[in-house]
Scaffold this active site. Structure first.
Site, PDB file in Angstrom:
ATOM      1  N   GLY A  11       0.778  -1.241   0.000  1.00  0.00           N
ATOM      2  CA  GLY A  11       0.000   0.000   0.000  1.00  0.00           C
ATOM      3  C   GLY A  11       0.805   1.285   0.000  1.00  0.00           C
ATOM      4  O   GLY A  11       0.294   2.329   0.402  1.00  0.00           O
ATOM      5  N   SER A  12       2.049   1.241  -0.524  1.00  0.00           N
ATOM      6  CA  SER A  12       2.811   2.498  -0.532  1.00  0.00           C
ATOM      7  C   SER A  12       2.233   3.497  -1.530  1.00  0.00           C
ATOM      8  O   SER A  12       2.270   4.709  -1.302  1.00  0.00           O
ATOM      9  CB  SER A  12       4.297   2.241  -0.804  1.00  0.00           C
ATOM     10  OG  SER A  12       4.509   1.860  -2.134  1.00  0.00           O
ATOM     11  N   ASN A  13       1.673   3.000  -2.631  1.00  0.00           N
ATOM     12  CA  ASN A  13       1.029   3.928  -3.580  1.00  0.00           C
ATOM     13  C   ASN A  13      -0.249   4.521  -2.991  1.00  0.00           C
ATOM     14  O   ASN A  13      -0.572   5.677  -3.232  1.00  0.00           O
ATOM     15  CB  ASN A  13       0.742   3.230  -4.907  1.00  0.00           C
ATOM     16  CG  ASN A  13       1.966   3.195  -5.801  1.00  0.00           C
ATOM     17  OD1 ASN A  13       2.377   4.212  -6.343  1.00  0.00           O
ATOM     18  ND2 ASN A  13       2.571   2.026  -5.926  1.00  0.00           N
ATOM     19  N   LEU A  87      -3.237  -7.030  -7.712  1.00  0.00           N
ATOM     20  CA  LEU A  87      -2.533  -7.985  -8.571  1.00  0.00           C
ATOM     21  C   LEU A  87      -3.431  -9.018  -9.247  1.00  0.00           C
ATOM     22  O   LEU A  87      -2.961  -9.871  -9.988  1.00  0.00           O
ATOM     23  CB  LEU A  87      -1.408  -8.669  -7.774  1.00  0.00           C
ATOM     24  CG  LEU A  87      -0.405  -7.676  -7.143  1.00  0.00           C
ATOM     25  CD1 LEU A  87       0.678  -8.418  -6.391  1.00  0.00           C
ATOM     26  CD2 LEU A  87       0.199  -6.734  -8.171  1.00  0.00           C
ATOM     27  N   LYS A  88      -4.755  -8.922  -9.026  1.00  0.00           N
ATOM     28  CA  LYS A  88      -5.672  -9.867  -9.685  1.00  0.00           C
ATOM     29  C   LYS A  88      -6.210  -9.250 -10.977  1.00  0.00           C
ATOM     30  O   LYS A  88      -6.355  -8.028 -11.074  1.00  0.00           O
ATOM     31  CB  LYS A  88      -6.859 -10.159  -8.754  1.00  0.00           C
ATOM     32  CG  LYS A  88      -6.502 -11.084  -7.602  1.00  0.00           C
ATOM     33  CD  LYS A  88      -6.703 -12.544  -8.025  1.00  0.00           C
ATOM     34  CE  LYS A  88      -5.982 -13.522  -7.132  1.00  0.00           C
ATOM     35  NZ  LYS A  88      -6.450 -13.509  -5.743  1.00  0.00           N
ATOM     36  N   ILE A  90      -8.947  -7.999 -13.355  1.00  0.00           N
ATOM     37  CA  ILE A  90     -10.284  -7.450 -13.127  1.00  0.00           C
ATOM     38  C   ILE A  90     -11.249  -8.101 -14.131  1.00  0.00           C
ATOM     39  O   ILE A  90     -11.013  -8.049 -15.342  1.00  0.00           O
ATOM     40  CB  ILE A  90     -10.254  -5.909 -13.344  1.00  0.00           C
ATOM     41  CG1 ILE A  90      -9.358  -5.232 -12.295  1.00  0.00           C
ATOM     42  CG2 ILE A  90     -11.637  -5.307 -13.359  1.00  0.00           C
ATOM     43  CD1 ILE A  90      -9.943  -5.130 -10.916  1.00  0.00           C
ATOM     44  N   HIS A 106       1.692   0.329 -13.333  1.00  0.00           N
ATOM     45  CA  HIS A 106       2.530  -0.841 -13.600  1.00  0.00           C
ATOM     46  C   HIS A 106       3.991  -0.423 -13.425  1.00  0.00           C
ATOM     47  O   HIS A 106       4.371   0.660 -13.873  1.00  0.00           O
ATOM     48  CB  HIS A 106       2.265  -1.332 -15.029  1.00  0.00           C
ATOM     49  CG  HIS A 106       3.009  -2.579 -15.366  1.00  0.00           C
ATOM     50  ND1 HIS A 106       2.612  -3.817 -14.931  1.00  0.00           N
ATOM     51  CD2 HIS A 106       4.166  -2.769 -16.066  1.00  0.00           C
ATOM     52  CE1 HIS A 106       3.474  -4.729 -15.347  1.00  0.00           C
ATOM     53  NE2 HIS A 106       4.428  -4.112 -16.037  1.00  0.00           N
TER      54      HIS A 106
END
Ligand code: GAR
Length: 195
Positions: A11-13, A87-88, A90, A106
């Site tokens: 969760g850094s972004n 990372l899944k 959609i 990305h």
């Protein structure tokens, strides 16, 4: 402008968005969505009193389905969905049902180093092995294929002195935290133009 941020881990972004000076008072993270029941990104969201939701393909008591999630986001006036380390893949049906655009960050210069399996350190390992001198994050629209939606912006960084994939990852991540809030800010400017 209200946004939903989708995460899978660190969760850094998400932090970069929530703590961004340019977005403060303009762009509101209304909900953080994850494919995980718990993750560091959720802990951060909760510390900021931001709602959290877990989405999964299955119908379980603690999670919502993608269909339910699309309805929740539409009913709550979300103007943009931001995948920030989600990372899944959609599901196409979710994209069709959602009333707003979805963007993704990305950690490489697309169209290189994208596609299934190309996430997180896998990307930086591949870039390091190639000997490329430049890398950097790309923000793009999300469609049904991994990393194939139209490119919105990128932020190249010189990695010629990087001695390891980890060093590349940290050089790129620093740029992610600049690029993603800037792109969201551009969406905000467009959004206020239309309101
Ligand atoms: C980021 O480097 C992001 O670009 C990457 O996952 C990391 C999440 O970090 N996303 C992908 O690889 C998507 N294909 P964060 O949880 O600290 O924001």
């Amino acid at each position: 402008m209200n946004i939903a941020v989708f995460v899978s881990g660190r969760g850094s972004n998400l932090r970069a968005i929530v703590n961004s000076g340019i977005l403060a008072g303009k762009v509101f993270v209304k909900v953080v969505v994850s494919d995980k029941i718990s993750c560091p990104a959720f802990e951060f969201a909760r510390s900021k009193n931001i709602d959290t939701l877990t989405v999964s393909g299955k119908n379980t008591p603690d999670t919502v389905t993608y269909d339910e999630l699309a309805a929740i986001l539409n009913e709550n006036g979300i103007h943009l969905v931001v995948l920030a380390g989600f990372l899944k893949l959609i599901p196409a049906e979710f994209i069709r049902k959602l009333n707003c655009k979805i963007i993704n960050i990305h950690p490489a210069l697309l169209p290189s180093y994208g596609g299934k399996g190309m996430y997180g350190m896998n990307v930086h390992n591949a870039v390091f092995s190639s000997g490329d001198k430049m890398s950097g994050p790309t923000v793009h629209y999300v469609n049904e294929q991994y990393d194939e939606g139209a490119i919105i912006a990128n932020l190249p960084v010189d990695i010629s002195n990087a001695k390891s994939p980890d060093e590349i990852a940290s050089l790129v991540l620093e740029k992610e935290h600049i690029l993603l809030p800037e792109v969201i800010y551009d969406f905000y400017l467009n959004w206020i133009d239309g309101n």
